[in-house]
Design an enzyme around this catalytic site. Structure first.
Site: not given
Length: 765
Positions: A143, A219, A550
Site C-alpha cells: 500500500d 491510505h 480498499s
C-alpha cells in the site's frame, strides 16, 4: 485512491513528439523483462544473470548498472530496467525472456465492523478467541506505507517475532529501525518505478511525500490497522464512532510494503508492485492484502501488465493467501477488478452504524440526513437557499450541483446552500469547497448515492437523499425568508437494515474471464474507522472514517489470519472456499441482502460473490473446494493461452496441448456459465475437513429457466475417503435469450451448510 480520498492516477503517459529535421536521441522508459521460472534458487546467481543479460544488450556492466531498477529473484525471475523501444524489442528475443512490457501505474481502491461480524473480543466461543487473535501469523500489506507511531501499532501483548520472518525494517526519511517492534515487524519501500514514471524528483521539503515506508496519504495506515491493528481504547473520529478500535487479527504481526506515492500524479507502478511481491515472498509473510487495482479494460492473467495477477500467482504458489479489493467503479456491471482465480476478490458493504443529523426548517419540520462534521456549527437558525437561485450564470445548470465558480458570492454569503448532485462524479467535498469559497456557511447535498460519508472540513455539510432534498426545496420555494438549523451528528448502532452492498463496489461478471465468479466475498467497507496519519492544525485524533473496497479487503486479510492461525496447513484456495461457502445472504433483519445501486435490488453473486463474510462459520466449513497450483496451470491452458505464455507465468513447463482443463471445471466454490447452450455438465470435488465419518445431502436451488441434476446426491466420507467428486448437469427449460439467472447448490449434514453460488446465462442456437 479509489477510496473517497479522491486521489487521481495517470494510467498512461503521453509523449509529445516535436517535428524536426534532425534525428533525436531515443527516449528510455522503464520496462519489465519478465523471465518466469528461476533457473537457480540462489538469488545472487539470478541477479548476476540479469546483469549479464542487460550488459550484453547495452554493451557494458556500467550501462547495465545505470539502467537496472530492480532484479526480481525470489518469487520469480526478471528485472526492471530503462530501455528504449528498440532495446526492449531486442531483449525480448533473448533466450529465456517471456515478455517485455512498459511500466504502468495502478490506483488505490478507497471498531464497529468486527463486532458487527460477530468477532467480539469478550466472547469465548468465536473465531477471534479460538485463533488466539491471529497469534504467530504475519500479514503483509502492499500500500502507501504506515504511520508507525499510531497507537494501533503498539506491541503491548504481542508475542516474539515468528522465526519464519526473514524481512527487515528498512530505514529512510523520518523512519528508522526503532519504528518497528513486535507488532510492526517489517517495512520496505519501493520508489524507482514511480520516480522514472513521473520524471520529477520528490520535493520532500514541502511534504508532498516521504522517502521511506512512512505513510504520507493515510491510505496505507488505514488498511494496515484494519487488518491487524492492536487494541486502542476510546478511538473516535471527531467524537463520532467512539469505542475500542482493533484490527481483525490484533495479535498478528504486520509487514508493510510501500509502493504507492502521492507526489506528482501519484500512484503505484508495476515495477514497484512486482518488487514488493518478490520481497514479501522472500520475507516470509503468510497473507498479503492489496487494496490497489487498474481500471477497465483489464489485462489477461498471463500479460505482464497485470502485475497484481502475476505477483499474486507466485505468492499463492508459495502458500501465501492474497486478498485484493474489487474496485470502486460500481454499480455498473463488469467493473470488478483483480479477477484472477487465485486471488480472493473482496466487495464492500455497509454495517449497522449511521450518523444521523437533524435539519430543522423554519416551519418546525425536522428532516434527517447524515454527516460526520461535528465542528463549525453555529447552533442557530440561518438563512437557507437553493443553489440554482444564486447561480452566477443562468445559462447552464452547473450551480445545481454547486460546481466551483458557479455560485454568486453576494447571494451565497451567510447562507446554508441546498445543492443537488447531477451525477455520480459530483461529490459533497467539492461542493463544500464551492459553497465555502462563495461565503456560504453550510451545505445540504442531495444525491442518490447513500453510502460513504466525507468530512467537508471547511463548513458543516449534511448528505440527504433526493426525497429529503426535494422536501427542503419545496419549503424554500414556498417561504419568503426560509431559514434552517443544522444539527450535530450522532452515532447510532443497530437501527438500520444492514448490510447492503455499497453502490461503489465493483460488480461482476468478470470482463476478462466470465467463467470465474468475481467478486468472491463481501466485507465491511463503508464508513470504517481506523488509524490515520495526523493532519490539520490540531493533528486530529489519529483515526479517520474512510469508504472503499480498499477498506473491505483488509477485513478479509484479518479474518484469513485468524483462520490460518487455526488451520495452519490450509491452502489459499481452501481458505477462500471456507469464506465463500459459509457466507451470509441475509441481513440483520432476516431479509435478503440488498445492493445500494440505483435499482436497490436484492444482491446477487455479481454484487457480493458467495455473500457477506461470516467469520465464525468459516472456521468450520465442513467441506472445502481445494485447488492446487497445477490446476491453475491447466485452467490457463484451457482458456486458450499458449504453452509458452503459461510457462512464463507459472514457472512450470506447461504443455497446453496435452494438459488443459475445461475452464468451467476449475474447482472453484462457485459455478458460473456465461453461455449455456441447452445442456452442460460441470465437475467439482470436495474435501472433508469436518468429522471423519460424515454424510452430506445435496439441496438444489436452480436458476430460473434451468433444471439442475447433481450426481451423486449424497456424499459419504470415511477414513479412506476424504475427497469426493461430483457432477452437476444444467438443462435449459425455455427459449428466451436472457440475462444472468442465479441459484445455489448446498451440501448439508446435521451441522454444516456448504453453499456455492450459481450464475448462469442461457442462450439458444
Amino acid at each position: 485512491m479509489d477510496t473517497k480520498l479522491n486521489f487521481f492516477v495517470v494510467l498512461t503517459l503521453v509523449s509529445i513528439q516535436f517535428l524536426s529535421t534532425f534525428p533525436k536521441a531515443a527516449v528510455s522508459n522503464v520496462h519489465i523483462v519478465y523471465m518466469g521460472e528461476k533457473e537457480n534458487e540462489d538469488p545472487t546467481v539470478t541477479k548476476m544473470f540479469h546483469y549479464k543479460m542487460l550488459s550484453d544488450l547495452l554493451g557494458s556492466k556500467e550501462a547495465a548498472k545505470s539502467s537496472m531498477l530492480y532484479s526480481y529473484k525470489h518469487g520469480f525471475s526478471g528485472f526492471a530496467a530503462r530501455l528504449t523501444d528498440s532495446q526492449a524489442k531486442e531483449i525480448e528475443a533473448f533466450p529465456g525472456v517471456v515478455q517485455v512490457i512498459p511500466n504502468q501505474v495502478h490506483k488505490f481502491h478507497t471498531t464497529r465492523s468486527w463486532d458487527f461480524m460477530g468477532l467480539n473480543d469478550h466472547s469465548t466461543t468465536n473465531l477471534l478467541t479460538k485463533s488466539n487473535m491471529g497469534e504467530g501469523i504475519i500479514i503483509g500489506v502492499i500500500d502507501s506505507g504506515v504511520w508507525p507511531e499510531s497507537e494501533s501499532f503498539n506491541d503491548r501483548g504481542m508475542n516474539p517475532i515468528p522465526p519464519h520472518w526473514k524481512g527487515i525494517c528498512q530505514e529512510g526519511q523520518l523512519f528508522n529501525s526503532s519504528n518497528c517492534n513486535k507488532k510492526l515487524i517489517g517495512a520496505r519501500w519501493f520508489v524507482k518505478g514511480i520516480l522514472d514514471q513521473s520524471q520529477t524528483p520528490i520535493n520532500i521539503s514541502n511534504g508532498e511525500d516521504i522517502l521511506s515506508a512512512r505513510d504520507s496519504s493515510g491510505h496505507g495506515t488505514h488498511t494496515v490497522s484494519i487488518a491487524a491493528g492492536n487494541f486502542v481504547v476510546n478511538a473516535n473520529y471527531e467524537g463520532l464512532a467512539a469505542g475500542l478500535a482493533r484490527g481483525g487479527a490484533p495479535r498478528a504481526h504486520l509487514a508493510v510494503y510501500k509502493v504507492c506515492w502521492s507526489f506528482g500524479h501519484g500512484g503505484c507502478t508495476d515495477v514497484d508492485l512486482l518488487k514488493a511481491f518478490d520481497k514479501a515472498i522472500q520475507d516470509g509473510v503468510d497473507i498479503l492484502s492489496v487494496s490497489i487495482g487498474i481500471s477497465i479494460p483489464l489485462f489477461s492473467y498471463a500479460d505482464q501488465r497485470n502485475s497484481i495477477a502475476i505477483g499474486s500467482f507466485h505468492a499463492t504458489a508459495k502458500g501465501i493467501t492474497v486478498a485484493c479489493s474489487a474496485g470502486n467503479d460500481g454499480p455498473t456491471a463488469m467493473t470488478v477488478e483483480n479477477t484472477a482465480p487465485w486471488i480472493i476478490t473482496v466487495a464492500a458493504t455497509t454495517i449497522d452504524r449511521a450518523f444521523p443529523t437533524a435539519i430543522t426548517l423554519g416551519n418546525n419540520l425536522t428532516l434527517w440526513g447524515q454527516s460526520v462534521d461535528t465542528r463549525m456549527h453555529n447552533h442557530g437558525f440561518t438563512g437557507i437557499t437553493f443553489s440554482d437561485r444564486i447561480a452566477l450564470n443562468n445559462s447552464d445548470d452547473s450551480a445545481l450541483g454547486c460546481k466551483r465558480g458557479s455560485l454568486n458570492a453576494t447571494l451565497a454569503a451567510g447562507q446554508i446552500i441546498l445543492c443537488f448532485s447531477q451525477s455520480s462524479t459530483q461529490n459533497i467535498f467539492s461542493a463544500a469547497i464551492s459553497v465555502a469559497e462563495a461565503g456560504g456557511v453550510g451545505l445540504i447535498f442531495a444525491q442518490y448515492r447513500s453510502d460513504g460519508l466525507e468530512s467537508c472540513h471547511y463548513i458543516p455539510c449534511i448528505k440527504v437523499d433526493y426525497e429529503v432534498g426535494t422536501q427542503i426545496l419545496s419549503y424554500i420555494r414556498k417561504t419568503r425568508s426560509p431559514i434552517a438549523k443544522l444539527g450535530i451528528p450522532k452515532t447510532i448502532i443497530g437501527k438500520w437494515v444492514s448490510p447492503k452492498v455499497a453502490d461503489f463496489s465493483g460488480r461482476g461478471p468478470s470482463s476478462i474471464s466470465p467463467t470465474v465468479l468475481k467478486p468472491d466475498i463481501a466485507a465491511p467497507g463503508v464508513d470504517i474507522i481506523a488509524a490515520y496519519i495526523p493532519f490539520g492544525a490540531e493533528k486530529s485524533s489519529g483515526f479517520a472514517l474512510l469508504s472503499g473496497t480498499s477498506m473491505s479487503c483488509p477485513h478479509i486479510a484479518g479474518i484469513t489470519a485468524l483462520i490460518k492461525s487455526v488451520h495452519k496447513n490450509w491452502s489459499p484456495a481452501a481458505i477462500r472456499s471456507a469464506l465463500v461457502t459459509t457466507a451470509s445472504q441475509k441481513g440483520t433483519d432476516g431479509s435478503n441482502i440488498a445492493e445500494e445501486g440505483s435499482t436497490r435490488k436484492v444482491a446477487d453473486p455479481f454484487d457480493m460473490g458467495g455473500g457477506v463474510v461470516n467469520p465464525n462459520r468459516a472456521i468450520d466449513p465442513g467441506l472445502i473446494y481445494d485447488i492446487e497450483t497445477n490446476d491453475y496451470v491447466k485452467f490457463l491452458c484451457g482458456t486458450g493461452f499458449s504453452s509458452k505464455s503459461v510457462s512464463g507465468l507459472t514457472q512450470t513447463k506447461a504443455n497446453c496441448t496435452k494438459n488443459r482443463l475445461n475452464e468451467l471445471n476449475l474447482n472453484l466454490p462457485s459455478i458460473t456459465i456465461p453461455y449455456l447452450k441447452r445442456k452442460v455438465t460441470v465437475s467439482r470435488k470436495v474435501t472433508n475437513v469436518g468429522p471423519v465419518e460424515s454424510m452430506y445431502k445435496a439441496v438444489v436451488e436452480a436458476p430460473q429457466g434451468v433444471n439442475m441434476k447433481v450426481e451423486p446426491q449424497i456424499l459419504r466420507f470415511n477414513k479412506t475417503t476424504q475427497i469426493v467428486p461430483f457432477k452437476v448437469t444444467f438443462f435449459t427449460t425455455g427459449k428466451v435469450y436472457g440475462d444472468y439467472r442465479f441459484g445455489r447448490l448446498i451440501w448439508r449434514d446435521p451441522k454444516h451448510t456448504v453453499t456455492i453460488p450459481i450464475s448462469m446465462r442461457a442462450i439458444f442456437v
